[in-house]
Design a protein around this motif. Sequence first.
Motif, PDB file in Angstrom:
ATOM      1  N   HIS A 143       0.849  -1.085   0.089  1.00  0.00           N
ATOM      2  CA  HIS A 143       0.161   0.022  -0.003  1.00  0.00           C
ATOM      3  C   HIS A 143       1.128   1.168   0.132  1.00  0.00           C
ATOM      4  O   HIS A 143       0.567   2.282  -0.605  1.00  0.00           O
ATOM      5  CB  HIS A 143      -0.970  -0.102   1.161  1.00  0.00           C
ATOM      6  CG  HIS A 143      -2.147  -0.750   1.134  1.00  0.00           C
ATOM      7  ND1 HIS A 143      -2.307  -2.114   0.743  1.00  0.00           N
ATOM      8  CD2 HIS A 143      -3.495  -0.648   1.692  1.00  0.00           C
ATOM      9  CE1 HIS A 143      -3.514  -2.502   0.511  1.00  0.00           C
ATOM     10  NE2 HIS A 143      -4.096  -1.638   1.163  1.00  0.00           N
ATOM     11  N   GLN A 202       1.393   7.048  -6.532  1.00  0.00           N
ATOM     12  CA  GLN A 202       0.454   7.844  -7.118  1.00  0.00           C
ATOM     13  C   GLN A 202       0.598   9.242  -6.724  1.00  0.00           C
ATOM     14  O   GLN A 202       0.250  10.134  -7.326  1.00  0.00           O
ATOM     15  CB  GLN A 202      -0.828   7.207  -6.350  1.00  0.00           C
ATOM     16  CG  GLN A 202      -1.601   5.833  -7.069  1.00  0.00           C
ATOM     17  CD  GLN A 202      -2.546   5.487  -6.442  1.00  0.00           C
ATOM     18  OE1 GLN A 202      -2.608   5.101  -5.226  1.00  0.00           O
ATOM     19  NE2 GLN A 202      -3.870   5.579  -7.005  1.00  0.00           N
ATOM     20  N   ARG A 262     -16.247  -2.811  -9.387  1.00  0.00           N
ATOM     21  CA  ARG A 262     -15.609  -3.795  -8.521  1.00  0.00           C
ATOM     22  C   ARG A 262     -13.968  -3.868  -8.606  1.00  0.00           C
ATOM     23  O   ARG A 262     -13.650  -4.267  -7.708  1.00  0.00           O
ATOM     24  CB  ARG A 262     -16.270  -5.029  -8.113  1.00  0.00           C
ATOM     25  CG  ARG A 262     -17.858  -4.948  -7.868  1.00  0.00           C
ATOM     26  CD  ARG A 262     -18.366  -6.285  -7.086  1.00  0.00           C
ATOM     27  NE  ARG A 262     -18.528  -7.083  -8.156  1.00  0.00           N
ATOM     28  CZ  ARG A 262     -19.749  -7.175  -8.923  1.00  0.00           C
ATOM     29  NH1 ARG A 262     -20.526  -6.240  -8.401  1.00  0.00           N
ATOM     30  NH2 ARG A 262     -19.968  -8.188  -9.802  1.00  0.00           N
ATOM     31  N   GLU A 263     -13.719  -3.431  -9.607  1.00  0.00           N
ATOM     32  CA  GLU A 263     -12.178  -3.486 -10.010  1.00  0.00           C
ATOM     33  C   GLU A 263     -11.475  -2.103  -8.990  1.00  0.00           C
ATOM     34  O   GLU A 263     -11.887  -1.373  -9.447  1.00  0.00           O
ATOM     35  CB  GLU A 263     -11.991  -3.165 -11.531  1.00  0.00           C
ATOM     36  CG  GLU A 263     -10.493  -3.267 -11.716  1.00  0.00           C
ATOM     37  CD  GLU A 263      -9.818  -4.748 -11.425  1.00  0.00           C
ATOM     38  OE1 GLU A 263     -10.104  -5.660 -12.058  1.00  0.00           O
ATOM     39  OE2 GLU A 263      -8.963  -4.645 -10.553  1.00  0.00           O
ATOM     40  N   MET A 266      -4.326   2.091 -11.036  1.00  0.00           N
ATOM     41  CA  MET A 266      -2.886   2.789 -11.422  1.00  0.00           C
ATOM     42  C   MET A 266      -2.707   2.620 -13.042  1.00  0.00           C
ATOM     43  O   MET A 266      -2.360   3.687 -13.631  1.00  0.00           O
ATOM     44  CB  MET A 266      -1.811   2.371 -10.495  1.00  0.00           C
ATOM     45  CG  MET A 266      -2.034   3.029  -9.208  1.00  0.00           C
ATOM     46  SD  MET A 266      -0.787   2.529  -8.079  1.00  0.00           S
ATOM     47  CE  MET A 266       0.678   3.558  -8.782  1.00  0.00           C
ATOM     48  N   GLY A 267      -2.823   1.253 -13.529  1.00  0.00           N
ATOM     49  CA  GLY A 267      -2.587   1.016 -14.894  1.00  0.00           C
ATOM     50  C   GLY A 267      -3.433   1.726 -15.845  1.00  0.00           C
ATOM     51  O   GLY A 267      -2.865   2.545 -16.704  1.00  0.00           O
ATOM     52  N   MET A 318      -2.540   5.439 -15.752  1.00  0.00           N
ATOM     53  CA  MET A 318      -1.223   5.826 -16.501  1.00  0.00           C
ATOM     54  C   MET A 318      -1.533   5.631 -18.112  1.00  0.00           C
ATOM     55  O   MET A 318      -1.269   6.675 -18.830  1.00  0.00           O
ATOM     56  CB  MET A 318      -0.214   4.522 -16.320  1.00  0.00           C
ATOM     57  CG  MET A 318       0.485   4.541 -15.121  1.00  0.00           C
ATOM     58  SD  MET A 318       1.996   3.417 -14.920  1.00  0.00           S
ATOM     59  CE  MET A 318       1.892   3.389 -13.057  1.00  0.00           C
ATOM     60  N   VAL A 319      -2.671   5.017 -18.564  1.00  0.00           N
ATOM     61  CA  VAL A 319      -2.787   4.982 -19.833  1.00  0.00           C
ATOM     62  C   VAL A 319      -3.585   6.391 -20.152  1.00  0.00           C
ATOM     63  O   VAL A 319      -3.206   6.936 -21.044  1.00  0.00           O
ATOM     64  CB  VAL A 319      -4.001   3.763 -20.129  1.00  0.00           C
ATOM     65  CG1 VAL A 319      -5.001   3.993 -21.477  1.00  0.00           C
ATOM     66  CG2 VAL A 319      -3.431   2.453 -19.965  1.00  0.00           C
ATOM     67  N   VAL A 350      -9.459  -2.548 -24.535  1.00  0.00           N
ATOM     68  CA  VAL A 350      -9.302  -3.197 -23.259  1.00  0.00           C
ATOM     69  C   VAL A 350      -7.706  -3.486 -22.775  1.00  0.00           C
ATOM     70  O   VAL A 350      -6.876  -3.556 -23.845  1.00  0.00           O
ATOM     71  CB  VAL A 350      -9.953  -4.562 -23.266  1.00  0.00           C
ATOM     72  CG1 VAL A 350     -11.399  -4.285 -23.167  1.00  0.00           C
ATOM     73  CG2 VAL A 350      -9.281  -5.718 -24.181  1.00  0.00           C
ATOM     74  N   GLY A 375      -4.847  -4.602 -19.240  1.00  0.00           N
ATOM     75  CA  GLY A 375      -4.598  -5.245 -17.946  1.00  0.00           C
ATOM     76  C   GLY A 375      -3.984  -6.331 -17.816  1.00  0.00           C
ATOM     77  O   GLY A 375      -4.146  -7.234 -18.728  1.00  0.00           O
ATOM     78  N   ALA A 394      -3.926  -3.242 -25.930  1.00  0.00           N
ATOM     79  CA  ALA A 394      -2.370  -3.197 -26.067  1.00  0.00           C
ATOM     80  C   ALA A 394      -1.839  -3.632 -24.721  1.00  0.00           C
ATOM     81  O   ALA A 394      -2.414  -3.379 -23.536  1.00  0.00           O
ATOM     82  CB  ALA A 394      -2.310  -1.660 -26.047  1.00  0.00           C
TER      83      ALA A 394
END
Length: 352
Positions: free
Chosen positions: A203, A210, A237-238, A242-243, A246-247, A315, A317, A336
Motif C-alpha cells: 500500500h 500515486q 468492483r475493480e 494505477m494502470g 497511466m493509460v 481493453v 490489464g 495493448a
Amino acid sequence: MEASKSLSDYIKTNSEVFSQNMVGRQYAMQPGVWEKYGPSGYQKSLQDAKYHLSFLIEALMLESPAILTNYIEWLSVIFQAIKLPDDALKLSTILMGEVIKENAPADLLSTLDEYIAAAITTLEAPVKIPSTFLKPGSLFLTLAEGYLQALLKWDRQAANKLIVDAAANGVPLENIYVNIFEPVQKEVGRLWQLNRLSVAQEHFCSATTQSIMGQFYPKLFATPKNGRTMVATCVSRELHEMGIRMVADVFELHGWSTYYLGANTPKESILTTLKEQQAEVLCISTTMGFQLEQARELISSVRTSSMSDKVMILVGGYPFNLVPDLWQKVKADGYAADAISAVELASKKLAP
Ligand code: B12
C-alpha cells in the motif's frame, strides 16, 4: 459452446453452497492439517474456494481454460510461499470438479473435465517462481532499481527526488510511467506474492507512486490538444486503478482530452459519460480475472447504445497480458500491453 456458458451460470448461482461443500470435504479429508488455522483459517479457505470457482466461472464463460490455469499457477506460488501443504491446492481443485459434477445437470457437464484436467496438469508441473520484473537490459533499469530500493526502505523523500531529478534530466514522462513505475509496481506485487512484502508495504509503494504521479499534472495538462477524446475506466468492483490512470495520462501527454474515471465505476455511469463527452475511444481496464464478466457486459452495453458506431473500445490489464486472444473473446476492438502502445494503437486505428 452453450453448455459451457450455461454451466458457468449454474456454478455462479450455486457458488456459495459449492464453496462450503468444497472446504467441508477438504477439512474432512485432511484431518489435523487445517484445524490449527482456526476460524479465520476456515474463512480464508472459504474465500479461496470462492476465488477458485469465480475463475472457473470466467474461464467457462469465455471458453478459455487459460484463465483458470494462469490463476492456479499464480496461486501455487502463494501456497508454496506461505508453506501450505503441497497437495492442498490439487485436492481443492479436484474437489471443485467433484462437487460441481455431483450437482449440475448432466447435459451441462461436457466441458468441465477439460478445465479441471488443465488445472491439474498445471499443478503437476514444478511451481513456477515468477522472475523479477526489473529485467537486465531493460530501459531505465538503474532508475527503476533505485526507485524500488527507496520504496522498500520506506523513503518517500528519496523516491520522490529520484523521479523529479530523472524528469528534470530529460527522461520522458511516459518512460517514467512505463519503464519505472510499472515494472516497480509489478515487482512489488511479485514480492508480496512470494510473502517477502507485507500488505502495508505494498500500500505504501502504491500510495507513494500515486502521489508522485500527481506532481506532473501541470506538465501533462499543458500539452497542446489534438481534438481527440477518450474515456478511461476500471469496470465495476475493480480496484486496480494505477494502470488505467497511466493509460489516461499517456493519452493526455499525446494531446488527447481524457476523462479518467478511476476504480470501481458503475456501468450506467460509464455509458452516460461516453455520451456526454462524445468519446471516440473507451479504454477499459481489468486486473482481476473474475471482473472480466463486468468488462464483457460493459462492452455489450456500449454496442447496443447510441454510441455504438461512434466509440472504439480498447481493453487491457493483467489478464489480457497473460491470455493473448482474451480481448477478442470479450469483443473489444483492440488491446495493448502498455500505456505507450495503447495510444499508438488508438491513433493508428483512428488515422484517416
Ligand atoms: C497495487 C495493487 C493492488 C492495490 C491497487 C491500488 C490501486 N490504487 O490501484 C489493491 C490493494 C487495491 C489491490 C487489491 C487486490 N489485489 Co492487487 N495488486 C497490486 C499490484 C501490486 C500493482 C498493480 C499495479 O499498479 N500495476 C502496475 C500497472 C501500471 O500495470 P497494469 O495494471 O498491468 O497496467 C499497464 C498495462 O496492463 C496496460 N493497461 C492497463 N489497463 C489498460 C487498459 C487499456 C484499454 C489498455 C489498452 C492497456 C491497459 O497499461 C498499463 C500501463 O502501462 C499488482 C501486481 C501487478 N503485477 O500488477 C497486484 C495484483 C494485481 N493483485 C493481486 C491480488 C490477488 C489482489 C487482491 C485479490 C488481494 C486480496 N487478497 O485482497 C485484491 C483484489 C482487489 C479487487 N477486487 O480489485 C494479484 C492478482 C493475481 C491474479 N492471479 O489475478 C497481483 C498480480 C499481485 C500478485 N503478484 O500476486 N492490489
